[in-house]
Scaffold this motif. Structure first.
Motif, PDB file in Angstrom:
ATOM      1  N   ASP A 285    -174.315 -52.274  83.011  1.00  0.00           N
ATOM      2  CA  ASP A 285    -174.491 -53.481  83.795  1.00  0.00           C
ATOM      3  C   ASP A 285    -173.201 -54.034  84.408  1.00  0.00           C
ATOM      4  O   ASP A 285    -172.970 -55.231  84.409  1.00  0.00           O
ATOM      5  CB  ASP A 285    -175.168 -54.550  82.943  1.00  0.00           C
ATOM      6  CG  ASP A 285    -175.951 -55.534  83.790  1.00  0.00           C
ATOM      7  OD1 ASP A 285    -176.363 -55.148  84.899  1.00  0.00           O
ATOM      8  OD2 ASP A 285    -176.132 -56.676  83.352  1.00  0.00           O
TER       9      ASP A 285
ATOM     10  N   HIS B 227    -171.305 -53.843  88.004  1.00  0.00           N
ATOM     11  CA  HIS B 227    -171.515 -53.392  89.375  1.00  0.00           C
ATOM     12  C   HIS B 227    -170.582 -54.126  90.329  1.00  0.00           C
ATOM     13  O   HIS B 227    -170.159 -55.237  90.064  1.00  0.00           O
ATOM     14  CB  HIS B 227    -172.968 -53.633  89.805  1.00  0.00           C
ATOM     15  CG  HIS B 227    -173.949 -52.902  88.958  1.00  0.00           C
ATOM     16  ND1 HIS B 227    -174.417 -53.407  87.776  1.00  0.00           N
ATOM     17  CD2 HIS B 227    -174.531 -51.694  89.114  1.00  0.00           C
ATOM     18  CE1 HIS B 227    -175.265 -52.547  87.238  1.00  0.00           C
ATOM     19  NE2 HIS B 227    -175.355 -51.495  88.027  1.00  0.00           N
ATOM     20  N   ASN B 228    -170.282 -53.484  91.447  1.00  0.00           N
ATOM     21  CA  ASN B 228    -169.465 -54.129  92.470  1.00  0.00           C
ATOM     22  C   ASN B 228    -170.341 -54.978  93.389  1.00  0.00           C
ATOM     23  O   ASN B 228    -171.550 -55.117  93.156  1.00  0.00           O
ATOM     24  CB  ASN B 228    -168.646 -53.099  93.258  1.00  0.00           C
ATOM     25  CG  ASN B 228    -169.508 -52.155  94.080  1.00  0.00           C
ATOM     26  OD1 ASN B 228    -170.700 -52.337  94.222  1.00  0.00           O
ATOM     27  ND2 ASN B 228    -168.878 -51.126  94.618  1.00  0.00           N
ATOM     28  N   HIS B 229    -169.742 -55.530  94.434  1.00  0.00           N
ATOM     29  CA  HIS B 229    -170.478 -56.420  95.335  1.00  0.00           C
ATOM     30  C   HIS B 229    -171.572 -55.699  96.127  1.00  0.00           C
ATOM     31  O   HIS B 229    -172.447 -56.347  96.691  1.00  0.00           O
ATOM     32  CB  HIS B 229    -169.506 -57.121  96.292  1.00  0.00           C
ATOM     33  CG  HIS B 229    -168.847 -56.200  97.271  1.00  0.00           C
ATOM     34  ND1 HIS B 229    -167.810 -55.374  96.915  1.00  0.00           N
ATOM     35  CD2 HIS B 229    -169.093 -55.974  98.575  1.00  0.00           C
ATOM     36  CE1 HIS B 229    -167.433 -54.667  97.968  1.00  0.00           C
ATOM     37  NE2 HIS B 229    -168.190 -55.014  98.990  1.00  0.00           N
TER      38      HIS B 229
ATOM     39  N   GLY C 112    -173.561 -53.560  94.583  1.00  0.00           N
ATOM     40  CA  GLY C 112    -174.570 -53.213  93.590  1.00  0.00           C
ATOM     41  C   GLY C 112    -174.368 -51.837  92.984  1.00  0.00           C
ATOM     42  O   GLY C 112    -175.209 -51.362  92.233  1.00  0.00           O
ATOM     43  N   LEU C 113    -173.264 -51.189  93.311  1.00  0.00           N
ATOM     44  CA  LEU C 113    -172.989 -49.858  92.782  1.00  0.00           C
ATOM     45  C   LEU C 113    -172.221 -49.966  91.468  1.00  0.00           C
ATOM     46  O   LEU C 113    -171.433 -50.889  91.279  1.00  0.00           O
ATOM     47  CB  LEU C 113    -172.165 -49.056  93.793  1.00  0.00           C
ATOM     48  CG  LEU C 113    -172.808 -48.842  95.159  1.00  0.00           C
ATOM     49  CD1 LEU C 113    -171.817 -48.214  96.120  1.00  0.00           C
ATOM     50  CD2 LEU C 113    -174.048 -47.986  95.031  1.00  0.00           C
TER      51      LEU C 113
END
Length: 67
Positions: free
Chosen positions: A9, A11-13, A15-16
């Motif tokens: 859980d 993630h980057n901006h 969503g990856l």
């Protein structure tokens, strides 16, 4: 340690999956950090780590062994 790090859980901006590692606390790669550690100014050296967390680091890589 040598234990596995399981990261769920994060993630980057976009969503990856992404884990941001702060690497400025390294006496082999940061002259400033090395000078602070050699002078015993651990509070200021700790501020470097704190700023990395404030700037988004999830993990801090600390290296005080210059080989």
């Amino acid at each position: 340690g040598l234990e596995d790090l399981v990261v769920d859980d994060v993630h980057n901006h976009l969503g990856l999956p992404f884990l941001n590692v702060g690497e400025r606390c390294n006496i082999a790669g940061s002259i400033r950090f090395k000078k602070l550690m050699m002078a015993g100014d651990y509070a200021t050296a700790m501020d470097i780590a704190k700023h990395q967390v404030e700037d988004g680091a999830h993990v801090i890589d600390i290296n005080v062994d210059d080989g």
